[in-house]
Scaffold this active site. Structure first.
Site, mmCIF file in Angstrom:
data_model
loop_
_atom_site.group_PDB
_atom_site.id
_atom_site.type_symbol
_atom_site.label_atom_id
_atom_site.label_comp_id
_atom_site.label_asym_id
_atom_site.label_seq_id
_atom_site.Cartn_x
_atom_site.Cartn_y
_atom_site.Cartn_z
ATOM 1 N N HIS A 38 0.113 8.069 3.633
ATOM 2 C CA HIS A 38 0.721 7.432 4.796
ATOM 3 C C HIS A 38 2.209 7.738 4.959
ATOM 4 O O HIS A 38 2.804 7.344 5.968
ATOM 5 C CB HIS A 38 0.506 5.926 4.717
ATOM 6 C CG HIS A 38 -0.928 5.561 4.473
ATOM 7 N ND1 HIS A 38 -1.931 5.890 5.358
ATOM 8 C CD2 HIS A 38 -1.536 4.939 3.430
ATOM 9 C CE1 HIS A 38 -3.096 5.473 4.884
ATOM 10 N NE2 HIS A 38 -2.881 4.895 3.712
ATOM 11 N N ASP B 110 0.850 -1.196 0.000
ATOM 12 C CA ASP B 110 0.000 0.000 0.000
ATOM 13 C C ASP B 110 0.880 1.239 0.000
ATOM 14 O O ASP B 110 1.356 1.685 1.039
ATOM 15 C CB ASP B 110 -0.914 0.017 1.219
ATOM 16 C CG ASP B 110 -1.965 1.122 1.147
ATOM 17 O OD1 ASP B 110 -1.766 2.070 0.366
ATOM 18 O OD2 ASP B 110 -2.970 1.042 1.862
#
Length: 275
Positions: A182, A177
């Site tokens: 993030h 991911d």
């Protein structure tokens, strides 16, 4: 309109082959802080197995969807296991499709279902609810109301704190991911956050692993299903406060809060079905 519900719902499913190794499982376990002696994958591994995961970013590649990733949040995730334990290494074919597009007025919610199967039959089904800010208001179906499952009024059977690492997002990112939300400060700011946030699927995996270790004797093969609603974000380095209630012989209710921010809700409407 960047989201064309008719096109999205009528599109042919996205079919792909995936493969994973025991090293991929070890990397995933490190990314969720799981103890290293699990003999089988923590079942939430299914949400990141192979190069076509995770559901949030994959949903944006389907026909009829053209939105800014900075406006996208993971709203909910469910997983049903059709075979247990998950293989520690294997290959499978995944079939993903948009099964619903809901108009929440100020946002749209995409529901993407992914089914995985190998030569022996079905492995798992997972469903990701993808919340897209600013894309509602076309007069479409609002969809079912978000179920409000209040935490039990009795004291929890177990409460435990699970700290996350400052580099937790970097570790979880190794499972595939690479959403910049993030890891990238500028992108996180554009998305409305003061700094990069932890992957929702990392919190999802850490929570399931905590339930398995605390209430299921460390036996991941007992997990049948797992559903959670992402109610808030976690910043890497914060501590997850996980509360668990046994509900009958085969269900655990769970809530997760950010202990560092007055127990701000992180996961709600969360259940683990088990043997």
């Amino acid at each position: 309109m960047p989201i064309d519900p008719r096109t999205a719902l009528a599109a042919a499913p996205l079919v792909g082959d995936i493969a994973w190794t025991d090293e991929d499982v070890r990397v995933y376990h490190r990314g969720i802080g799981a103890r290293p002696d699990h003999p089988h994958p923590v079942p939430a591994f299914a949400t990141t197995a192979g190069p076509h995961a995770p559901g949030v970013t994959r949903a944006l590649t389907l026909p009829g969807i053209d939105v800014d990733l900075a406006h996208v949040l993971h709203g909910a995730q469910s997983l049903t296991l059709h075979r247990r334990p998950l293989p520690s290494a294997g290959t499978a074919t995944t079939t993903a499709r948009i099964t619903a597009v809901h108009d929440k007025t100020k946002a749209a919610v995409l529901v993407m279902r992914t089914e995985a199967a190998d030569t022996h039959g079905p492995l798992w089904t997972d469903e990701a609810h993808v919340y897209v800010r600013g894309e509602g208001g076309w007069g479409g179906d609002r969809g079912p109301a978000t179920p409000h499952r209040a935490a039990p009024t009795a004291p929890p059977d177990h409460t435990l704190d699970r700290p996350t690492r400052e580099d937790q997002a970097l570790l979880h990112r190794l499972s595939g991911d690479d959403n910049p939300l993030h890891t990238d400060q500028d992108f996180a700011a554009r998305a409305g956050f003061e700094r990069p946030v932890l992957h929702g699927l990392c919190t999802y995996g850490m929570t399931l692993e905590a339930v398995v270790d605390t209430l299921l004797d460390g036996d991941v093969t007992r997990v049948r299903s797992y559903t959670a609603r992402f109610a808030g974000i976690v910043y890497p380095g914060e501590t997850l406060r996980i509360r668990m209630w046994r509900h009958g012989p085969r269900t655990v209710h769970v809530t997760v809060g950010a202990a560092d921010r007055d127990d701000t809700p992180v996961l709600t409407a969360t259940t683990v079905g088990h043997d």
